[in-house]
Design a protein around this motif. Structure first.
Motif, PDB file in Angstrom:
ATOM      1  N   HIS A  18      -7.918  26.821  31.222  1.00 42.69           N
ATOM      2  CA  HIS A  18      -8.189  25.399  31.051  1.00 42.69           C
ATOM      3  C   HIS A  18      -6.999  24.650  31.663  1.00 42.69           C
ATOM      4  O   HIS A  18      -5.883  25.162  31.690  1.00 42.69           O
ATOM      5  N   LEU A  63     -12.193  22.062  31.426  1.00 40.88           N
ATOM      6  CA  LEU A  63     -12.506  23.289  30.698  1.00 40.88           C
ATOM      7  C   LEU A  63     -12.927  24.456  31.576  1.00 40.88           C
ATOM      8  O   LEU A  63     -13.718  24.295  32.502  1.00 40.88           O
ATOM      9  N   LYS A  64     -12.470  25.621  31.203  1.00 45.37           N
ATOM     10  CA  LYS A  64     -13.023  26.884  31.690  1.00 45.37           C
ATOM     11  C   LYS A  64     -14.145  27.216  30.720  1.00 45.37           C
ATOM     12  O   LYS A  64     -13.948  27.222  29.513  1.00 45.37           O
ATOM     13  N   ARG A 112     -14.774  25.956  22.763  1.00 47.48           N
ATOM     14  CA  ARG A 112     -13.630  25.963  23.677  1.00 47.48           C
ATOM     15  C   ARG A 112     -12.898  24.618  23.645  1.00 47.48           C
ATOM     16  O   ARG A 112     -11.672  24.572  23.669  1.00 47.48           O
ATOM     17  N   LEU A 116      -9.144  24.123  22.195  1.00 37.50           N
ATOM     18  CA  LEU A 116      -8.125  23.624  23.125  1.00 37.50           C
ATOM     19  C   LEU A 116      -7.425  22.394  22.549  1.00 37.50           C
ATOM     20  O   LEU A 116      -6.204  22.264  22.651  1.00 37.50           O
TER      21      LEU A 116
END
Length: 166
Positions: A18, A63-64, A112, A116
């Motif tokens: 990220h 974001l990943k 996610r 994060l």
């Protein structure tokens, strides 16, 4: 830059990270921009927009997430008129609503993102990332969603179910 697995030990290890952007020298907008890249892309391949937003006083995360299958590829021949939405919803929330993809709640965009934000707040307390969540609830009224290609489709699908800043 931070790996998703560093924010939640239940997320499998990934090389791609990220990205977050924050410029303390700017007048802060107290708005979080969540940016999602397109199919097969990684946050490091799309930093210009997030960097500009960060330099305008926004908190920004890129974001990943699970993006190795395009919605059009998965649903292009489907007769289900809701196929694209269900496909996106499974990636976003991790609910088992699509036969076209398998994403659990741990690997979902929702998880996610909240993990994060917790990580950023815990590791950078002076940057005030905590203003965007309480517990596991995101303050959607302070969030602007953006994306490139498939990420833009996810942003639109997320905005259907969330009262995001418009």
């Amino acid at each position: 830059q931070v790996r998703a697995s560093d924010t939640d030990p239940n997320i499998p290890f990934e090389l791609v990270r990220h990205y977050s952007f924050f410029n303390p020298a700017c007048s802060q907008k107290n708005v979080l921009v969540v940016h999602m890249v397109g199919t097969f892309a990684s946050p490091y391949q799309s930093v210009m927009f997030p960097k500009i937003a960060g330099n305008l006083g926004y908190h920004v995360v890129s974001l990943k997430y699970e993006n190795d299958l395009a919605a059009q590829t998965a649903c292009g021949t489907s007769n289900d008129i809701d196929c694209h939405y269900k496909f996106r919803k499974e990636i976003i929330d991790g609910e088992d609503v699509s036969a076209e993809i398998q994403v659990d709640s741990v690997s979902s965009i929702q998880n996610r993102l909240i993990r994060l934000l917790h990580y950023m707040d815990g590791n950078n307390p002076s940057q005030d990332w905590g203003q965007y969540f309480t517990g596991d609830s995101i303050h959607w009224g302070q969030v602007v969603l953006s994306g490139h290609s498939q990420g833009g489709g996810h942003a639109a699908a997320m905005a259907i179910d969330r009262p995001v800043k418009r």
